[in-house]
Enzyme design. Structure first.
Site, mmCIF file in Angstrom:
data_model
loop_
_atom_site.group_PDB
_atom_site.id
_atom_site.type_symbol
_atom_site.label_atom_id
_atom_site.label_comp_id
_atom_site.label_asym_id
_atom_site.label_seq_id
_atom_site.Cartn_x
_atom_site.Cartn_y
_atom_site.Cartn_z
ATOM 1 N N CYS A 47 40.979 38.919 52.850
ATOM 2 C CA CYS A 47 40.136 37.643 51.080
ATOM 3 C C CYS A 47 40.736 36.945 50.300
ATOM 4 O O CYS A 47 41.828 36.319 51.160
ATOM 5 C CB CYS A 47 39.019 38.611 50.616
ATOM 6 S SG CYS A 47 37.563 38.120 49.569
ATOM 7 N N GLY A 48 40.565 36.570 49.129
ATOM 8 C CA GLY A 48 41.709 36.322 48.470
ATOM 9 C C GLY A 48 43.465 36.666 48.562
ATOM 10 O O GLY A 48 43.713 36.007 47.716
#
Length: 207
Positions: A112-113
Protein backbone atom coordinates in the site's frame (compact mmCIF):
# COMPACT_ATOMS: atom_id res chain seq x y z
CA UNK A 1 25.35 -13.76 9.66
CA UNK A 2 23.93 -14.17 13.14
CA UNK A 3 21.35 -16.55 14.52
CA UNK A 4 18.82 -13.71 14.52
CA UNK A 5 19.22 -13.27 10.76
CA UNK A 6 17.64 -16.69 10.35
CA UNK A 7 14.79 -16.08 12.78
CA UNK A 8 13.70 -12.46 12.97
CA UNK A 9 11.33 -10.70 10.60
CA UNK A 10 11.31 -6.99 11.40
CA UNK A 11 8.06 -5.08 10.94
CA UNK A 12 8.24 -1.29 10.77
CA UNK A 13 5.72 0.40 13.05
CA UNK A 14 4.62 3.99 12.85
CA UNK A 15 1.60 6.20 13.45
CA UNK A 16 -1.24 5.46 10.96
CA UNK A 17 0.06 1.93 10.27
CA UNK A 18 -2.68 0.07 8.39
CA UNK A 19 -3.33 -2.82 10.76
CA UNK A 20 -5.27 -5.09 8.40
CA UNK A 21 -2.57 -5.17 5.73
CA UNK A 22 -0.11 -7.22 7.80
CA UNK A 23 -2.39 -9.26 10.06
CA UNK A 24 -2.10 -12.52 8.10
CA UNK A 25 1.63 -12.01 7.69
CA UNK A 26 2.51 -11.35 11.32
CA UNK A 27 0.20 -13.97 12.78
CA UNK A 28 1.48 -16.77 10.59
CA UNK A 29 5.16 -15.83 10.67
CA UNK A 30 5.02 -15.77 14.46
CA UNK A 31 2.97 -18.98 14.79
CA UNK A 32 4.74 -22.33 14.37
CA UNK A 33 1.63 -24.05 13.02
CA UNK A 34 2.45 -25.79 9.72
CA UNK A 35 5.94 -24.25 9.59
CA UNK A 36 8.63 -26.25 7.83
CA UNK A 37 10.93 -25.51 10.79
CA UNK A 38 8.73 -24.74 13.83
CA UNK A 39 10.12 -22.01 16.08
CA UNK A 40 12.52 -20.71 13.47
CA UNK A 41 10.81 -17.37 12.87
CA UNK A 42 9.64 -14.54 15.08
CA UNK A 43 8.32 -11.01 14.63
CA UNK A 44 10.04 -7.94 16.09
CA UNK A 45 8.85 -4.37 15.61
CA UNK A 46 11.09 -1.44 14.69
CA UNK A 47 10.34 2.26 14.90
CA UNK A 48 12.09 5.54 14.15
CA UNK A 49 12.33 5.99 17.93
CA UNK A 50 11.48 3.98 21.01
CA UNK A 51 8.28 5.97 21.58
CA UNK A 52 4.91 4.20 21.28
CA UNK A 53 3.06 4.53 17.98
CA UNK A 54 -0.66 4.43 17.26
CA UNK A 55 -1.93 2.38 14.35
CA UNK A 56 -4.81 3.38 12.10
CA UNK A 57 -6.97 1.03 14.13
CA UNK A 58 -6.06 2.81 17.36
CA UNK A 59 -3.71 0.16 18.75
CA UNK A 60 -0.69 1.44 20.65
CA UNK A 61 2.54 -0.40 19.83
CA UNK A 62 5.86 -0.08 21.63
CA UNK A 63 8.72 -0.80 19.17
CA UNK A 64 11.14 -3.55 20.16
CA UNK A 65 14.05 -1.57 18.71
CA UNK A 66 14.81 1.52 16.64
CA UNK A 67 15.91 1.85 13.03
CA UNK A 68 19.36 2.97 14.20
CA UNK A 69 19.70 -0.29 16.12
CA UNK A 70 18.62 -2.50 13.22
CA UNK A 71 21.25 -4.12 11.03
CA UNK A 72 20.36 -6.12 7.90
CA UNK A 73 22.71 -8.84 9.12
CA UNK A 74 20.39 -9.44 12.07
CA UNK A 75 17.24 -9.75 10.04
CA UNK A 76 15.54 -12.14 7.62
CA UNK A 77 13.33 -9.39 6.17
CA UNK A 78 12.07 -5.84 6.67
CA UNK A 79 8.30 -5.40 6.29
CA UNK A 80 6.86 -1.94 5.60
CA UNK A 81 3.09 -1.73 6.18
CA UNK A 82 0.85 0.86 4.57
CA UNK A 83 0.50 4.24 6.23
CA UNK A 84 -0.70 7.78 5.62
CA UNK A 85 2.62 9.61 5.95
CA UNK A 86 4.61 7.94 3.17
CA UNK A 87 4.88 11.12 1.04
CA UNK A 88 6.49 13.08 3.89
CA UNK A 89 10.04 13.33 5.21
CA UNK A 90 9.00 11.19 8.18
CA UNK A 91 9.10 8.13 5.91
CA UNK A 92 12.61 8.84 4.66
CA UNK A 93 14.38 6.91 7.46
CA UNK A 94 12.32 3.81 6.64
CA UNK A 95 13.09 4.10 2.93
CA UNK A 96 16.78 4.55 3.75
CA UNK A 97 16.73 1.41 5.90
CA UNK A 98 14.97 -0.47 3.09
CA UNK A 99 17.71 0.61 0.71
CA UNK A 100 20.34 -0.58 3.20
CA UNK A 101 18.60 -3.96 3.43
CA UNK A 102 18.49 -4.39 -0.34
CA UNK A 103 22.14 -3.39 -0.70
CA UNK A 104 22.94 -6.17 1.77
CA UNK A 105 20.82 -8.68 -0.15
CA UNK A 106 18.14 -8.91 2.58
CA UNK A 107 14.50 -8.98 1.41
CA UNK A 108 12.13 -6.03 1.83
CA UNK A 109 8.34 -6.29 1.63
CA UNK A 110 6.13 -3.20 1.22
CA UNK A 111 2.38 -2.85 0.86
CA UNK A 112 0.00 0.00 0.00
CA UNK A 113 1.35 3.44 0.96
CA UNK A 114 4.76 1.99 1.76
CA UNK A 115 5.16 1.16 -1.94
CA UNK A 116 4.57 4.84 -2.59
CA UNK A 117 7.33 5.72 -0.16
CA UNK A 118 9.73 3.37 -1.94
CA UNK A 119 8.68 4.79 -5.32
CA UNK A 120 9.46 8.31 -4.13
CA UNK A 121 12.86 7.05 -2.98
CA UNK A 122 13.58 5.65 -6.47
CA UNK A 123 13.59 2.05 -5.25
CA UNK A 124 10.98 0.86 -7.77
CA UNK A 125 12.60 2.40 -10.85
CA UNK A 126 14.52 -0.76 -11.75
CA UNK A 127 12.38 -3.55 -10.27
CA UNK A 128 9.12 -5.15 -11.30
CA UNK A 129 6.53 -4.11 -8.76
CA UNK A 130 2.89 -3.45 -7.99
CA UNK A 131 0.88 -1.21 -5.68
CA UNK A 132 -2.68 -0.04 -5.08
CA UNK A 133 -2.92 0.96 -8.77
CA UNK A 134 -0.59 2.11 -11.50
CA UNK A 135 -2.17 5.56 -11.34
CA UNK A 136 -1.37 5.78 -7.62
CA UNK A 137 2.36 5.53 -8.28
CA UNK A 138 2.27 7.59 -11.48
CA UNK A 139 0.72 10.41 -9.50
CA UNK A 140 3.87 10.51 -7.40
CA UNK A 141 6.03 11.20 -10.45
CA UNK A 142 8.24 8.13 -10.12
CA UNK A 143 10.31 6.63 -12.92
CA UNK A 144 9.36 2.96 -12.80
CA UNK A 145 5.98 2.90 -14.54
CA UNK A 146 7.25 0.59 -17.31
CA UNK A 147 7.94 -2.07 -14.68
CA UNK A 148 4.54 -1.86 -13.01
CA UNK A 149 2.68 -5.17 -12.97
CA UNK A 150 -1.10 -5.33 -12.48
CA UNK A 151 -0.96 -8.19 -9.99
CA UNK A 152 -1.94 -8.52 -6.31
CA UNK A 153 1.68 -9.04 -5.21
CA UNK A 154 5.04 -9.08 -6.99
CA UNK A 155 8.42 -10.37 -5.86
CA UNK A 156 11.39 -9.19 -7.90
CA UNK A 157 14.57 -10.62 -6.45
CA UNK A 158 13.54 -10.15 -2.83
CA UNK A 159 11.72 -6.83 -3.23
CA UNK A 160 8.08 -7.66 -2.53
CA UNK A 161 5.28 -5.19 -3.25
CA UNK A 162 1.51 -5.43 -2.93
CA UNK A 163 -1.62 -3.32 -2.96
CA UNK A 164 -3.84 -2.58 0.03
CA UNK A 165 -6.49 -4.93 -1.37
CA UNK A 166 -4.12 -7.92 -1.27
CA UNK A 167 -2.99 -8.63 2.31
CA UNK A 168 -3.31 -12.39 1.83
CA UNK A 169 -1.30 -12.42 -1.40
CA UNK A 170 1.24 -10.17 0.31
CA UNK A 171 1.58 -12.67 3.15
CA UNK A 172 1.88 -15.58 0.70
CA UNK A 173 4.72 -13.82 -1.15
CA UNK A 174 6.53 -13.22 2.13
CA UNK A 175 6.10 -16.84 3.22
CA UNK A 176 7.43 -18.07 -0.11
CA UNK A 177 10.45 -15.76 0.04
CA UNK A 178 11.30 -16.86 3.58
CA UNK A 179 10.63 -20.54 2.89
CA UNK A 180 8.41 -20.82 5.95
CA UNK A 181 6.17 -23.51 4.47
CA UNK A 182 6.69 -26.39 2.09
CA UNK A 183 5.19 -25.45 -1.32
CA UNK A 184 2.24 -27.84 -0.92
CA UNK A 185 1.46 -26.48 2.54
CA UNK A 186 1.60 -22.91 1.26
CA UNK A 187 -0.80 -23.87 -1.53
CA UNK A 188 -3.22 -25.25 1.06
CA UNK A 189 -2.82 -22.13 3.21
CA UNK A 190 -3.75 -19.94 0.26
CA UNK A 191 -6.60 -22.24 -0.70
CA UNK A 192 -8.10 -21.68 2.76
CA UNK A 193 -7.45 -17.98 3.27
CA UNK A 194 -7.16 -16.66 -0.26
CA UNK A 195 -9.72 -18.79 -2.11
CA UNK A 196 -12.00 -19.33 0.92
CA UNK A 197 -12.01 -23.04 0.09
CA UNK A 198 -12.57 -25.19 3.23
CA UNK A 199 -10.62 -28.02 1.59
CA UNK A 200 -7.51 -26.04 2.48
CA UNK A 201 -8.31 -26.41 6.17
CA UNK A 202 -8.45 -30.19 6.01
CA UNK A 203 -5.26 -30.30 3.98
CA UNK A 204 -3.50 -28.18 6.59
CA UNK A 205 -4.78 -30.37 9.40
CA UNK A 206 -3.18 -33.33 7.67
CA UNK A 207 0.10 -31.56 7.00
Amino acid sequence: MTENSLTTVHVAVYDTLADWEIGFLTAHVNSPAWHKSPGRFRIRTVGASAAPVTTMGGLRVLPDLTLDELSPGDSAMLVLPGNEFFPTEAFHPYAAKAREFRAAGVPVAAICGATGGLALAGMLDEHEHTSNAKEFLEGLGYGGDALYRDEPAVNDGGLITAGAQAPIEFARAVFAELGIYEPGVLDSWYKLYGEKNPAGFYELMGA
